[in-house]
Write an enzyme that holds these catalytic residues in place. Structure first.
Site, short mmCIF file in Angstrom:
data_model
loop_
_atom_site.label_atom_id
_atom_site.label_comp_id
_atom_site.label_asym_id
_atom_site.label_seq_id
_atom_site.Cartn_x
_atom_site.Cartn_y
_atom_site.Cartn_z
CD GLU A 208 -3.22 -0.74 0.57
OE1 GLU A 208 -3.61 0.53 0.75
OE2 GLU A 208 -3.82 -1.64 0.12
CG ASP B 65 -8.73 4.89 -6.35
OD1 ASP B 65 -9.33 6.03 -6.07
OD2 ASP B 65 -8.49 4.04 -5.68
CB THR C 234 -6.55 6.67 -0.94
OG1 THR C 234 -7.69 6.38 -1.94
CG2 THR C 234 -6.00 5.57 -0.13
#
Length: 275
Positions: free
Chosen positions: A60, A78, A83
């Protein structure tokens, strides 16, 4: 969630974040009570959990230092909005909203509390409406608060870690298998879509049986990883499958079902080691 190139709609050299899809485990907005902890006999053993967090962070965040990621936040393109944090909480997929709601329950008036109306509105989209221009700054500020770090840990466990370990123990798989489940639910979530964790597992069940159903553990885990790779390839942002091929498969081929150290693996071309 990382350093270096981004993982967005087009896969670049060193993916920064891979996280669950829009379908997330449904959670009450008020209680957020964590289930009672079972005996730590697998990935929930503290030492194994630390290993799990470091391996996931290698994929990640291109780093083993998972504790440095509480403050992380960016839009990686995305279509999931922002995020952020130690597990890739997303403004577009519900778990970031759950996190900020829980944080506000334990610490009313925190720096992120005022963003709750906006987070509710953007949930399910990639919109930043009501979040910009200061949300990223305030997220980083909140990450200096120990209560916010505890809140991230709490929601990670409630939504991802504990369900993975519970399902793994139910299926009769050991620490490595439980980790495979955890990494899958982190990336894909556990909703109703075809690439969710539960449907990855269902796809694997068409090819093999878990130990709890009389199957061979290695055969089952290979079938699960095959199904996981299929799911990853359904989305361009996840189409680099090295976090399976040169990491989890490596451990499985060595017969390391207990995820014992030392561990050596590669993710997106980067090499990692835990001694």
């Amino acid at each position: 969630m990382a350093f270096g190139a981004l993982l967005g709609t087009a896969l670049l050299a060193a993916p920064v974040a891979a996280h669950a899809t829009a379908a997330r485990p449904t959670a009450p907005s008020a209680a957020h009570a964590a289930p009672a902890a079972a005996a730590a006999t697998g990935l929930d053993d503290p030492a194994k959990k630390e290993i799990a967090m470091r391996i996931v962070s290698s994929a990640e965040n291109s780093s083993l230092d998972w504790k440095a990621q509480y403050k992380y936040i960016e839009d990686i393109g995305d279509e999931r909005g922002y995020t952020a944090g130690i597990i890739g909480f997303c403004s577009g997929t519900g778990d970031m909203l759950d996190l900020v709601e829980y944080y506000t329950q334990v610490k009313p008036g925190n720096v992120l509390a005022g963003y709750l109306p906006a987070l509710r509105k953007v949930n399910g989209s990639d919109s930043h409406a009501g979040l910009d221009p200061n949300f990223t700054r305030d997220w980083a500020k909140a990450a200096q608060d120990g209560e916010f770090k505890k809140a991230q840990d709490h929601e990670r466990d409630r939504l991802y870690f504990n369900p993975s370990v519970k399902q793994g123990k139910s299926d009769g798989v050991g620490t490595l298998g439980q980790f495979m489940y955890y990494d899958a639910i982190v990336m894909h979530g556990d909703g109703a879509d075809s690439t969710s964790f539960r449907n990855i597992r269902k796809r694997a069940l068409s090819k093999a049986k878990p130990p709890a159903q009389g199957g061979n553990e290695t055969t089952w885990l290979n079938a699960f990883l095959d199904a996981r790779v299929w799911a990853m390839k359904q989305e361009e942002a996840h189409s680099d499958t090295s976090r399976v091929d040169t990491a989890q498969r490596v451990f499985l081929k060595k017969g390391n079902l207990n995820l014992d150290t030392p561990l050596d693996w590669k993710v997106y071309g980067d090499s990692f080691h835990i001694g």
